[in-house]
Design a protein around this motif. Structure first.
Motif, PDB file in Angstrom:
ATOM      1  N   VAL A  78       0.828  -1.211   0.000  1.00  0.00           N
ATOM      2  CA  VAL A  78       0.000   0.000   0.000  1.00  0.00           C
ATOM      3  C   VAL A  78       0.858   1.254   0.000  1.00  0.00           C
ATOM      4  CG1 VAL A  78      -1.715   1.296   1.335  1.00  0.00           C
ATOM      5  CG2 VAL A  78      -1.941  -1.185   1.095  1.00  0.00           C
ATOM      6  N   SER A  79       2.057   1.180   0.593  1.00  0.00           N
ATOM      7  CA  SER A  79       2.911   2.368   0.681  1.00  0.00           C
ATOM      8  C   SER A  79       3.352   2.858  -0.693  1.00  0.00           C
ATOM      9  CB  SER A  79       4.138   2.072   1.548  1.00  0.00           C
ATOM     10  OG  SER A  79       4.998   1.142   0.910  1.00  0.00           O
ATOM     11  N   GLN A  80       3.303   1.984  -1.707  1.00  0.00           N
ATOM     12  CA  GLN A  80       3.710   2.361  -3.054  1.00  0.00           C
ATOM     13  C   GLN A  80       2.519   2.740  -3.947  1.00  0.00           C
ATOM     14  OE1 GLN A  80       7.053   2.551  -3.887  1.00  0.00           O
ATOM     15  NE2 GLN A  80       7.259   2.154  -1.680  1.00  0.00           N
ATOM     16  N   LEU A  81       1.322   2.730  -3.382  1.00  0.00           N
ATOM     17  CA  LEU A  81       0.118   2.953  -4.182  1.00  0.00           C
ATOM     18  C   LEU A  81      -0.165   4.445  -4.356  1.00  0.00           C
ATOM     19  CD1 LEU A  81      -2.401   1.623  -5.550  1.00  0.00           C
ATOM     20  CD2 LEU A  81      -3.550   1.867  -3.338  1.00  0.00           C
ATOM     21  N   THR A  82      -0.540   4.814  -5.558  1.00  0.00           N
ATOM     22  CA  THR A  82      -1.045   6.160  -5.849  1.00  0.00           C
ATOM     23  C   THR A  82      -2.467   6.028  -6.380  1.00  0.00           C
ATOM     24  OG1 THR A  82       1.167   6.979  -6.404  1.00  0.00           O
ATOM     25  CG2 THR A  82      -0.725   8.257  -7.195  1.00  0.00           C
ATOM     26  N   LEU A  83      -3.404   6.673  -5.714  1.00  0.00           N
ATOM     27  CA  LEU A  83      -4.810   6.558  -6.098  1.00  0.00           C
ATOM     28  C   LEU A  83      -5.220   7.678  -7.033  1.00  0.00           C
ATOM     29  CD1 LEU A  83      -6.819   5.621  -2.858  1.00  0.00           C
ATOM     30  CD2 LEU A  83      -6.245   4.145  -4.789  1.00  0.00           C
ATOM     31  N   LYS A  84      -5.955   7.346  -8.080  1.00  0.00           N
ATOM     32  CA  LYS A  84      -6.639   8.342  -8.885  1.00  0.00           C
ATOM     33  C   LYS A  84      -7.914   8.762  -8.175  1.00  0.00           C
ATOM     34  CE  LYS A  84      -4.972   6.241 -13.198  1.00  0.00           C
ATOM     35  NZ  LYS A  84      -5.366   5.572 -14.465  1.00  0.00           N
ATOM     36  N   SER A  85      -8.485   9.859  -8.621  1.00  0.00           N
ATOM     37  CA  SER A  85      -9.669  10.388  -7.940  1.00  0.00           C
ATOM     38  C   SER A  85     -10.849   9.425  -7.994  1.00  0.00           C
ATOM     39  CB  SER A  85     -10.077  11.731  -8.551  1.00  0.00           C
ATOM     40  OG  SER A  85     -10.372  11.577  -9.937  1.00  0.00           O
ATOM     41  N   SER A  86     -10.871   8.564  -9.003  1.00  0.00           N
ATOM     42  CA  SER A  86     -11.988   7.634  -9.168  1.00  0.00           C
ATOM     43  C   SER A  86     -11.704   6.256  -8.573  1.00  0.00           C
ATOM     44  CB  SER A  86     -12.305   7.463 -10.656  1.00  0.00           C
ATOM     45  OG  SER A  86     -11.188   6.934 -11.349  1.00  0.00           O
ATOM     46  N   ARG A  88      -2.504   8.646   4.593  1.00  0.00           N
ATOM     47  CA  ARG A  88      -2.005   9.481   3.495  1.00  0.00           C
ATOM     48  C   ARG A  88      -2.968   9.541   2.309  1.00  0.00           C
ATOM     49  NH1 ARG A  88       0.742   7.284  -0.836  1.00  0.00           N
ATOM     50  NH2 ARG A  88       0.977   5.023  -0.884  1.00  0.00           N
ATOM     51  N   PHE A  89      -4.134   8.915   2.435  1.00  0.00           N
ATOM     52  CA  PHE A  89      -5.110   8.916   1.338  1.00  0.00           C
ATOM     53  C   PHE A  89      -6.313   9.800   1.655  1.00  0.00           C
ATOM     54  CE2 PHE A  89      -2.762   4.941   0.898  1.00  0.00           C
ATOM     55  CZ  PHE A  89      -2.389   5.004  -0.435  1.00  0.00           C
ATOM     56  N   SER A  90      -6.077  10.833   2.434  1.00  0.00           N
ATOM     57  CA  SER A  90      -7.136  11.791   2.757  1.00  0.00           C
ATOM     58  C   SER A  90      -7.692  12.401   1.470  1.00  0.00           C
ATOM     59  CB  SER A  90      -6.585  12.899   3.663  1.00  0.00           C
ATOM     60  OG  SER A  90      -7.570  13.863   3.912  1.00  0.00           O
ATOM     61  N   GLY A  91      -9.005  12.466   1.390  1.00  0.00           N
ATOM     62  CA  GLY A  91      -9.640  13.007   0.191  1.00  0.00           C
ATOM     63  C   GLY A  91     -10.076  11.945  -0.785  1.00  0.00           C
ATOM     64  N   HIS A  92      -9.615  10.706  -0.582  1.00  0.00           N
ATOM     65  CA  HIS A  92     -10.022   9.584  -1.421  1.00  0.00           C
ATOM     66  C   HIS A  92     -11.059   8.736  -0.677  1.00  0.00           C
ATOM     67  CE1 HIS A  92      -6.986  10.073  -4.599  1.00  0.00           C
ATOM     68  NE2 HIS A  92      -6.178  10.487  -3.621  1.00  0.00           N
ATOM     69  N   ILE A  93     -11.758   7.909  -1.419  1.00  0.00           N
ATOM     70  CA  ILE A  93     -12.708   6.986  -0.814  1.00  0.00           C
ATOM     71  C   ILE A  93     -11.937   5.795  -0.260  1.00  0.00           C
ATOM     72  CG2 ILE A  93     -14.670   5.454  -1.230  1.00  0.00           C
ATOM     73  CD1 ILE A  93     -15.543   7.382  -3.440  1.00  0.00           C
ATOM     74  N   THR A  94     -12.024   5.603   1.058  1.00  0.00           N
ATOM     75  CA  THR A  94     -11.297   4.513   1.705  1.00  0.00           C
ATOM     76  C   THR A  94     -12.220   3.799   2.691  1.00  0.00           C
ATOM     77  OG1 THR A  94     -10.478   5.969   3.471  1.00  0.00           O
ATOM     78  CG2 THR A  94      -9.072   5.682   1.510  1.00  0.00           C
ATOM     79  N   TYR A  95     -11.810   2.605   3.085  1.00  0.00           N
ATOM     80  CA  TYR A  95     -12.557   1.835   4.089  1.00  0.00           C
ATOM     81  C   TYR A  95     -11.545   1.119   4.972  1.00  0.00           C
ATOM     82  CZ  TYR A  95     -16.376  -0.902   6.093  1.00  0.00           C
ATOM     83  OH  TYR A  95     -17.311  -1.436   6.962  1.00  0.00           O
ATOM     84  N   PRO A  96     -11.592   1.346   6.312  1.00  0.00           N
ATOM     85  CA  PRO A  96     -10.659   0.663   7.209  1.00  0.00           C
ATOM     86  C   PRO A  96     -11.106  -0.778   7.454  1.00  0.00           C
ATOM     87  CG  PRO A  96     -12.101   2.113   8.465  1.00  0.00           C
ATOM     88  CD  PRO A  96     -12.458   2.316   7.030  1.00  0.00           C
ATOM     89  N   LEU A  97     -10.435  -1.731   6.830  1.00  0.00           N
ATOM     90  CA  LEU A  97     -10.822  -3.129   6.966  1.00  0.00           C
ATOM     91  C   LEU A  97     -10.543  -3.658   8.366  1.00  0.00           C
ATOM     92  CD1 LEU A  97     -12.052  -5.407   5.305  1.00  0.00           C
ATOM     93  CD2 LEU A  97      -9.743  -6.112   4.661  1.00  0.00           C
ATOM     94  N   SER A  98      -9.492  -3.143   8.986  1.00  0.00           N
ATOM     95  CA  SER A  98      -9.120  -3.506  10.354  1.00  0.00           C
ATOM     96  C   SER A  98      -8.268  -2.367  10.894  1.00  0.00           C
ATOM     97  CB  SER A  98      -8.347  -4.826  10.376  1.00  0.00           C
ATOM     98  OG  SER A  98      -7.191  -4.736   9.552  1.00  0.00           O
ATOM     99  N   ASN A  99      -7.973  -2.410  12.182  1.00  0.00           N
ATOM    100  CA  ASN A  99      -7.098  -1.373  12.734  1.00  0.00           C
ATOM    101  C   ASN A  99      -5.658  -1.563  12.264  1.00  0.00           C
ATOM    102  OD1 ASN A  99      -9.022   0.102  14.218  1.00  0.00           O
ATOM    103  ND2 ASN A  99      -8.973  -1.428  15.848  1.00  0.00           N
TER     104      ASN A  99
END
Length: 334
Positions: A250-258, A270-281
């Motif tokens: 995940v540390s190497q991932l860059t997300l597009k807006s979609s 570090r993915f603030s502003g993107h759609i995310t879901y915390p699967l676990s702590n």
């Protein structure tokens, strides 16, 4: 068809006092299909002795006819009616883990269960759930109930009554509304037709757990037949509508807006502003990840404009076999 909804959450201590409990019992005895909560996922339950009832399960789910179902019981004495237990080690595992999230594949006795329950196999998978509502319904109906997950075939399994309603409203007779499930993924399936036993489908109860009770009882599961002996072996499962891809780092991932990400909470900062879901702590919280997986996939399907979903890889964590089995099925290996 108008699907009935029975909210029994205030009656879990004694389901027989629920004012409409007889409607549920009568539905099962008249070969209707009814979604019920279990500790793993919500199941689409019907009389396992009735070909008509079982056919309704396959039709409602859009399930392939060669994908066998698991039969649910409330008392191990019921097994004698339709299956045999050839190994004493099986009894020891049943004593240790039933009721609970584990199914045992046993040699089938003829002319008791509907043939379509087992997809024509000479074996049947049997489970005794621990969830209180499910156990009481099984005892009240006095029937073995075939009960695959109560979702459209191939889609994420339901862990709440709302998930069931989304997939099955208008397709089934009724939904018994209980609480959100505890485990969150389907049961471990152990093939006990030969020894040592095989894990046909991993679940929350692991091979290590089994070996603690009966050392050496689990062998290699090298299934080569195209005919599945248990659910979840052959077909794509658990997949959301949007494309889903495993990301190993995940540390190497860059997300597009979609694009969206499902990962441990610690990885999402570090993915603030993107759609995310915390699967676990954390990655180490495997039970939390299993509990949340299907809800996360369903939540992503409710988001508009998503073109791809990434999901974190938990392979490096001990005990992640069942979780990764479901994730790999959902991504089709991508």
């Amino acid at each position: 068809m108008d699907t009935k909804l029975w909210d029994v959450r205030n009656y879990v201590d004694d389901l027989s006092t629920y004012p409409q409990v007889q409607d549920i019992i009568t539905g099962f005895r008249q070969n209707e299909i009814i979604a019920i909560p279990t500790e793993t996922v919500y199941g689409l339950a019907a009389n396992a002795k009735s070909r008509i009832a079982v056919n309704k399960i396959f039709k409602a789910k859009g399930r392939p006819q060669d994908n066998p179902l698991i039969v649910h019981i409330y008392d191990s004495a019921q097994i004698d009616d339709f299956a045999s237990i050839p190994y004493s080690e099986t009894h020891r595992l049943m004593d240790a883990f039933w009721p609970g999230p584990i199914s045992f594949i046993l040699p089938l006795k003829n002319d008791v269960l509907a043939e379509n329950v087992t997809a024509g196999l000479d074996s049947v998978a049997v489970r005794m759930p621990s969830e209180r509502i499910a156990r009481q319904l099984l005892a009240l109906t006095q029937l073995p109930l075939a009960a695959p997950s109560a979702n459209t075939s191939g889609k994420p399994s339901p862990t709440t009554a709302e998930h069931v309603k989304f997939d099955m409203d208008g397709k089934i007779y009724g939904i018994v509304q209980g609480f959100q499930v505890d485990v969150g993924i389907e049961s471990t399936v152990v093939d006990c037709t030969s020894y040592p036993f095989k894990i046909a489908r991993p679940g929350a109860i692991t091979a290590r757990d089994l070996e603690r009770i009966v050392p050496g009882c689990v062998g290699d599961a090298n299934y080569t037949s195209d005919k599945p002996i248990a659910p979840g072996m052959k077909y794509r499962h658990y997949a959301p509508d949007s494309p889903l891809e495993l990301v190993t780092d995940v540390s190497q991932l860059t997300l597009k807006s979609s694009e969206a990400l499902i990962a441990p909470l610690a990885e999402l900062t570090r993915f603030s502003g993107h759609i995310t879901y915390p699967l676990s702590n954390t990655y180490e919280d495997i039970s939390g990840a299993m509990h949340n997986l299907y809800g996360a996939l369903r939540e992503m399907d409710q988001q508009s404009g998503i073109t791809k979903i990434y999901i974190a890889d938990y392979t490096h964590i001990t005990g992640s076999e069942a979780l990764m089995n479901r994730i790999n099925k959902a991504t089709s290996g991508k």
